[in-house]
Scaffold this motif. Structure first.
Motif, mmCIF file in Angstrom:
data_model
loop_
_atom_site.group_PDB
_atom_site.id
_atom_site.type_symbol
_atom_site.label_atom_id
_atom_site.label_comp_id
_atom_site.label_asym_id
_atom_site.label_seq_id
_atom_site.Cartn_x
_atom_site.Cartn_y
_atom_site.Cartn_z
ATOM 1 N N LEU A 123 0.829 -1.208 0.000
ATOM 2 C CA LEU A 123 0.000 0.000 0.000
ATOM 3 C C LEU A 123 0.863 1.259 0.000
ATOM 4 N N ALA A 124 1.980 1.231 0.723
ATOM 5 C CA ALA A 124 2.876 2.394 0.761
ATOM 6 C C ALA A 124 3.430 2.688 -0.629
ATOM 7 N N SER A 136 -11.452 6.856 -7.987
ATOM 8 C CA SER A 136 -10.998 5.658 -8.686
ATOM 9 C C SER A 136 -9.760 5.071 -8.012
ATOM 10 N N ASN A 137 -8.831 5.936 -7.588
ATOM 11 C CA ASN A 137 -7.648 5.453 -6.877
ATOM 12 C C ASN A 137 -8.028 4.878 -5.512
ATOM 13 N N PHE A 138 -9.016 5.481 -4.898
ATOM 14 C CA PHE A 138 -9.522 4.984 -3.620
ATOM 15 C C PHE A 138 -10.060 3.562 -3.788
ATOM 16 N N GLY A 143 -9.508 -2.491 -3.564
ATOM 17 C CA GLY A 143 -9.378 -3.754 -4.297
ATOM 18 C C GLY A 143 -8.081 -4.462 -3.989
ATOM 19 N N LEU A 144 -6.997 -3.686 -3.891
ATOM 20 C CA LEU A 144 -5.681 -4.249 -3.574
ATOM 21 C C LEU A 144 -5.698 -4.886 -2.190
ATOM 22 N N GLY A 149 -7.249 -9.625 2.095
ATOM 23 C CA GLY A 149 -8.100 -9.604 3.282
ATOM 24 C C GLY A 149 -9.277 -10.567 3.205
ATOM 25 N N LEU A 150 -9.865 -10.722 2.027
ATOM 26 C CA LEU A 150 -11.027 -11.612 1.889
ATOM 27 C C LEU A 150 -10.641 -13.068 2.119
ATOM 28 N N PHE A 151 -9.445 -13.451 1.657
ATOM 29 C CA PHE A 151 -9.012 -14.835 1.847
ATOM 30 C C PHE A 151 -8.656 -15.106 3.312
#
Length: 365
Positions: A123-124, A136-138, A143-144, A149-151
């Motif tokens: 993320l950094a 859109s960047n948000f 998504g990244l 996180g979902l897994f």
């Protein structure tokens, strides 16, 4: 002579007070683990000592490799993390219904713990390249973060998945995300609570319900919270003394060396001891933030934000659930709870943090 001068510069840049505070927390943790498992042999203490040695070595290695190199590798590492989390769902051994651990010999490792560090790095790097704070960047950042996180949530590991959310929010805050997007994010999270409730496992629902009222199931899910409250409260001002806590010695307090280690410590050292431990954590967080404030590298600033959010929430949740103020999630108390995955991942993060204090441009050309 040049190498000697460089080494002197390296050691002069080390934040010795920060290292000392971490060492003290680790020492208090080993001491409390010994007390919590007193009469059960030295197995947990010996393994935690090994974990500490491995963690110290990892910190040194990550320090000398440097945070800038890890920024360069962050996307590759993140891809490997996602692959490992997916594979773990299908190939990992289930423990208490969760696919969280990889077993190597007599040791178990949790990829999601190292994933917290990798998420901070990825993320950094991503946010530092995005000057436009657009919606859109948000969404791309969300998504990244969701890619891993979902897994983690599917393992299922609700506590760690919350940490992934906290890291993402902390990084976005340092990046300077407009407040309206933060409001939208918070609103979406609140809206997901009733939607996500049916998807929670029965034990997760019961943990939340017993947090609201432990007496719903006083001999089952509420038992942990009730016994931990008793342990913390019975410590009084100065505590009962080392090895004199009754809740852990009489085995009333469950998981005393991991989830509820703060309860064991508070019972034996009281309000004064618990307050001093919290002061140590506050000092550590302050020293971390100083690195971000002094750094001129936006990537480092964002990394520090995510790393701070990670540690702060772990302390907040671990102490809160020991006092019955927050639901039980099983999050470790940094450097004090028993377990290798947490302490090694955190030590790697501190190694990178300490390396951010260095300024050797030629190393990265």
């Amino acid at each position: 002579m040049a190498e000697s001068s460089k080494l002197k510069q390296v050691f002069a840049s080390l934040d010795l007070p920060l290292i000392a505070a971490i060492a003290i927390l680790y020492g208090l943790g080993v001491m409390t683990i010994y007390s919590a498992t007193y009469g059960q042999g030295l197995g947990y203490v010996e393994r935690q000592l090994i974990n500490g040695i491995v963690a110290a070595m990892a910190m040194v290695v990550f320090f000398f490799i440097g945070v800038r190199r890890f920024f360069e590798w962050s996307y590759l590492l993140y891809g490997l993390l996602v692959i490992s989390l997916i594979a773990l769902l299908f190939l990992g051994d289930a423990t208490r219904g969760s696919h969280r651990w990889i077993y190597l010999g007599g040791f178990a490792f949790q990829p999601s713990e190292m994933g917290k560090l990798i998420l901070c790095l990825a993320l950094a790097r991503f946010l530092a390249l995005k000057k436009d704070k657009s919606f859109s960047n948000f969404l791309k950042v969300l998504g990244l973060s969701a890619a891993s996180g979902l897994f983690v949530l599917l393992q299922p590991d609700l506590g760690s998945s919350i940490i992934y959310v906290v890291i993402t929010i902390s990084c976005l805050w340092v990046w300077g995300l407009p407040k309206k997007y933060f409001a939208a994010l918070v609103g979406s999270c609140l809206a997901c609570i009733p939607i996500g409730w049916p998807f929670l496992r029965d034990y997760q629902k019961l943990r939340i319900l017993t947090f609201l009222n432990p007496n719903i199931d006083p001999l089952g899910a509420g038992y942990n919270v009730i016994q931990s409250r008793i342990a913390v409260g019975s410590g009084g001002v100065f505590g009962k003394g080392f090895l004199k806590g009754t809740q852990s010695k009489l085995q009333f307090l469950p998981e005393p060396h991991t989830d509820f280690i703060f309860g064991v410590f508070a019972e034996e050292f009281g309000f004064v001891g618990a307050f001093l431990v919290l002061c140590l954590y506050a000092f550590v967080l302050w020293r971390i933030l100083l690195v971000g404030l002094k750094s001129k590298d936006l990537r480092v600033k964002i990394f520090v934000g995510g790393f701070t959010g990670w540690i702060l929430f772990h302390v907040f949740e671990s102490v809160g659930m020991s006092m019955g103020l927050l639901p039980v999630t099983g999050l470790a108390l940094p450097f004090m709870s028993y377990g290798g995955s947490s302490i090694i991942s955190l030590s790697c993060g501190f190694g990178l943090l300490l390396s951010a204090c260095l300024d050797f441009p030629k190393r990265y050309e």
